[in-house]
Write a protein that holds these residues in place. Structure first.
Motif, PDB file in Angstrom:
ATOM      1  N   LEU A 264       3.357 -11.563   3.482  1.00  0.00           N
ATOM      2  CA  LEU A 264       2.520 -11.997   2.356  1.00  0.00           C
ATOM      3  C   LEU A 264       3.265 -12.999   1.490  1.00  0.00           C
ATOM      4  N   ARG A 265       4.536 -12.729   1.219  1.00  0.00           N
ATOM      5  CA  ARG A 265       5.319 -13.658   0.381  1.00  0.00           C
ATOM      6  C   ARG A 265       5.418 -15.028   1.053  1.00  0.00           C
ATOM      7  N   SER A 266       5.599 -15.001   2.400  1.00  0.00           N
ATOM      8  CA  SER A 266       5.739 -16.286   3.104  1.00  0.00           C
ATOM      9  C   SER A 266       4.457 -17.107   3.009  1.00  0.00           C
ATOM     10  N   LEU A 267       3.323 -16.420   2.759  1.00  0.00           N
ATOM     11  CA  LEU A 267       2.033 -17.124   2.665  1.00  0.00           C
ATOM     12  C   LEU A 267       1.612 -17.334   1.209  1.00  0.00           C
ATOM     13  N   GLY A 268       2.489 -16.943   0.305  1.00  0.00           N
ATOM     14  CA  GLY A 268       2.202 -17.156  -1.121  1.00  0.00           C
ATOM     15  C   GLY A 268       1.237 -16.151  -1.710  1.00  0.00           C
ATOM     16  N   VAL A 269       1.087 -14.981  -1.058  1.00  0.00           N
ATOM     17  CA  VAL A 269       0.184 -13.948  -1.590  1.00  0.00           C
ATOM     18  C   VAL A 269       1.014 -12.950  -2.399  1.00  0.00           C
ATOM     19  N   GLU A 270       0.560 -12.656  -3.601  1.00  0.00           N
ATOM     20  CA  GLU A 270       1.280 -11.694  -4.447  1.00  0.00           C
ATOM     21  C   GLU A 270       1.209 -10.302  -3.805  1.00  0.00           C
ATOM     22  N   VAL A 271       2.338  -9.630  -3.685  1.00  0.00           N
ATOM     23  CA  VAL A 271       2.356  -8.319  -3.027  1.00  0.00           C
ATOM     24  C   VAL A 271       1.983  -7.239  -4.049  1.00  0.00           C
ATOM     25  N   ILE A 272       0.868  -6.558  -3.782  1.00  0.00           N
ATOM     26  CA  ILE A 272       0.434  -5.449  -4.639  1.00  0.00           C
ATOM     27  C   ILE A 272       1.013  -4.145  -4.095  1.00  0.00           C
TER      28      ILE A 272
ATOM     29  N   LEU B  34      -9.863  -6.214  -6.150  1.00  0.00           N
ATOM     30  CA  LEU B  34      -9.256  -6.294  -7.491  1.00  0.00           C
ATOM     31  C   LEU B  34      -8.509  -4.998  -7.770  1.00  0.00           C
ATOM     32  N   PHE B  35      -7.306  -5.125  -8.254  1.00  0.00           N
ATOM     33  CA  PHE B  35      -6.485  -3.937  -8.522  1.00  0.00           C
ATOM     34  C   PHE B  35      -6.157  -3.816  -9.998  1.00  0.00           C
ATOM     35  N   GLU B  36      -6.105  -2.583 -10.477  1.00  0.00           N
ATOM     36  CA  GLU B  36      -5.449  -2.292 -11.771  1.00  0.00           C
ATOM     37  C   GLU B  36      -4.222  -1.490 -11.400  1.00  0.00           C
ATOM     38  N   GLY B  37      -3.069  -2.073 -11.496  1.00  0.00           N
ATOM     39  CA  GLY B  37      -1.876  -1.445 -10.925  1.00  0.00           C
ATOM     40  C   GLY B  37      -2.078  -1.357  -9.431  1.00  0.00           C
TER      41      GLY B  37
ATOM     42  N   SER C 200      -5.552  -9.491  -0.201  1.00  0.00           N
ATOM     43  CA  SER C 200      -5.524  -8.855  -1.524  1.00  0.00           C
ATOM     44  C   SER C 200      -4.132  -8.358  -1.905  1.00  0.00           C
ATOM     45  N   GLY C 201      -3.161  -8.584  -1.041  1.00  0.00           N
ATOM     46  CA  GLY C 201      -1.794  -8.217  -1.392  1.00  0.00           C
ATOM     47  C   GLY C 201      -1.319  -6.890  -0.836  1.00  0.00           C
ATOM     48  N   VAL C 202      -2.032  -6.361   0.165  1.00  0.00           N
ATOM     49  CA  VAL C 202      -1.606  -5.102   0.796  1.00  0.00           C
ATOM     50  C   VAL C 202      -1.210  -5.422   2.231  1.00  0.00           C
ATOM     51  N   GLY C 203       0.048  -5.225   2.561  1.00  0.00           N
ATOM     52  CA  GLY C 203       0.512  -5.553   3.909  1.00  0.00           C
ATOM     53  C   GLY C 203       2.018  -5.712   3.918  1.00  0.00           C
ATOM     54  N   SER C 204       2.494  -6.412   4.936  1.00  0.00           N
ATOM     55  CA  SER C 204       3.932  -6.657   5.036  1.00  0.00           C
ATOM     56  C   SER C 204       4.366  -7.607   3.911  1.00  0.00           C
ATOM     57  N   GLY C 205       5.282  -7.155   3.068  1.00  0.00           N
ATOM     58  CA  GLY C 205       5.731  -7.967   1.940  1.00  0.00           C
ATOM     59  C   GLY C 205       6.285  -9.303   2.407  1.00  0.00           C
ATOM     60  N   GLU C 206       7.061  -9.254   3.499  1.00  0.00           N
ATOM     61  CA  GLU C 206       7.683 -10.489   3.997  1.00  0.00           C
ATOM     62  C   GLU C 206       6.613 -11.509   4.394  1.00  0.00           C
TER      63      GLU C 206
END
Ligand SMILES: Cc1cc2nc3c(=O)[nH]c(=O)nc-3n(C[C@H](O)[C@H](O)[C@H](O)COP(=O)(O)OP(=O)(O)OC[C@H]3O[C@@H](n4cnc5c(N)ncnc54)[C@H](O)[C@@H]3O)c2cc1C
Length: 392
Positions: A285-293, A233-236, A277-283
């Protein structure tokens, strides 16, 4: 079950540690030494009560027990002729230190120094030596410049010897590879017997040597087993907690961290949790529908493991571990082990080693061979080299 379900419970601690393997057990234990600090340790697997975890020879069974391991498989890779390779990983208190080969081999100074030379400050051998010394309780020979005597993990020499191991080492010496009395000492190259985290006939995992005693002593570690974290879980951009599923009843729970969330899920699962959790390659994560943190492309990349090639040979005029562990002979070995005497029940899967060079001009060792007077099922100890009388 939808992962958006509201958590069944929420609790707050100073630290949340995900994973109770070699790293998580030590981190949680050390944090709990600070008076007043509370720690929640989440472990996906069950408690480590299975006897085969603790009886050294039980590794043969526990390594493929799906209740206590993650049975990962690599994608087919060109370097291994298109095959998938099994990668078993511990999934219980102690993590892989509860299912591994129990060999204590800290690695050679040159390797760590090359990390430091590439800009990783704090990772040179001189930087790490105090920690290597601190974790071990070396029982046996060793120069105290390099060896620790007061740590939690007992490091012992082999107490069960076999004539074929001796023949293997004599063969190595015949090839110009000298015996090294302590490969965890001043230098690694050479051959000899392996040191183990086996003491009084039992595996001494990080869970048993760090986490569980610290939990009992401090009463401030909340160890939750069957608890698989699936989201940080992230805050910002600040990690403030973890959401996990209780694998027994599929309920969702949340633990918050006042100070830090520490991910110790191991080489495969830590990057997986970060990605989920949204930490990784933006491309990706987006392709898998994960929100990029946080965009961090290296997460989940560059996995490297040490591949081994297993060679099996027929032995003559000697009884190997395969014969010694069958029928009445096995009963005798079990009785010896129960009486605290040297026994095949208390040995690590590999007994002897060579660390040597593929080229005489190399300063350290770049080859490792380990040896056991035994053969295992095909594909079984794919990370070891063994010899045997009974190839299968
Ligand atoms: C078969 C095998 C043999 C080995 N032999 C040796 C040896 O002889 N000598 C040696 O020094 N090293 C050996 N190793 C390597 C050594 O065991 C590992 O390097 C070490 O255990 C890694 O520590 P770790 O804490 O990073 O991960 P691990 O010890 O693997 O621990 C990770 C823990 O995190 C838990 N976890 C993962 N994801 C989650 C999640 N999402 N939520 C909750 N919990 C989670 C896992 O269940 C596991 O308990 C071996 C490893 C294996 C697998």
């Amino acid at each position: 079950m939808a992962r958006t379900e509201q958590p069944r419970s929420t609790a707050t601690f100073d630290y949340v540690v995900v994973g109770t393997g070699a790293a998580g057990s030590i981190v949680a234990a050390r944090l709990s030494e600070d008076p007043g600090v509370t720690v929640c340790a989440l472990e996906s697997g069950p408690p480590d009560r299975h006897p085969y975890i603790h009886i050294p020879v039980g590794f043969i069974k526990i390594m493929f027990n799906e209740a206590y391991t993650w049975q990962f498989k690599t994608e087919p890779a060109p370097g291994v002729n298109g095959r998938s390779v099994i990668v078993p990983v511990g999934r219980t208190v102690g993590g892989s230190s509860s299912i591994n080969g129990m060999i204590i081999n800290r690695g050679q100074a040159d390797d760590f120094n090359s990390w430091a030379q590439r800009g990783n400050r704090g990772w040179g051998y001189a930087d790490l030596l105090p920690y290597f010394k601190r974790f071990e309780r070396r029982i046996g020979d060793g120069d105290d410049t390099y060896r620790g005597r007061d740590g939690n993990i007992p490091v012992t020499d082999l107490d069960w010897h076999h004539e074929i191991c001796e023949a293997f080492l004599e063969g190595a010496e015949g090839l110009g590879i000298p015996r090294n009395r302590d490969y965890n000492g001043a230098s690694q190259p050479g051959c000899g017997y392996l040191q183990r985290n086996i003491y009084k006939g039992l595996r001494r995992s990080a869970g048993r040597m760090y986490l569980l005693p610290a939990q009992k002593k401090s009463q401030r570690i909340d160890l939750r087993t069957h608890a698989r974290a699936f989201k940080i879980l992230f805050e910002g951009k600040k990690a403030v907690g973890v959401r996990y599923v209780d694998e027994r009843n599929r309920t969702i729970h949340e633990v918050k961290a006042r100070r830090e969330v520490i991910i110790c899920g191991g080489t495969v699962n830590s990057p997986r949790l970060l990605q989920l959790s949204g930490v990784g390659s933006g491309e990706l994560l987006r392709s898998l529908g994960v929100e990029v943190i946080h965009e961090l492309p290296a997460v989940g990349e560059n996995f490297r493991d040490h591949c081994s090639v297993r060679l099996v040979a027929r032995a003559k005029n000697s009884k190997t571990i395969n014969e010694i562990t069958r029928g009445p002979a096995l009963v005798g070995q079990v009785l010896r082990w129960l009486a605290g005497m040297p026994s095949v029940i208390g040995v690590s899967p590999s007994l002897a080693y060579c660390f040597w060079k593929s080229d005489p001009n190399i300063s350290g060792a770049d080859l490792q061979a380990v040896f056991a007077p035994a053969s295992y099922k095909e594909g079984f100890t794919a990370w070891k080299i063994s010899a045997s009388s009974t190839p299968r």
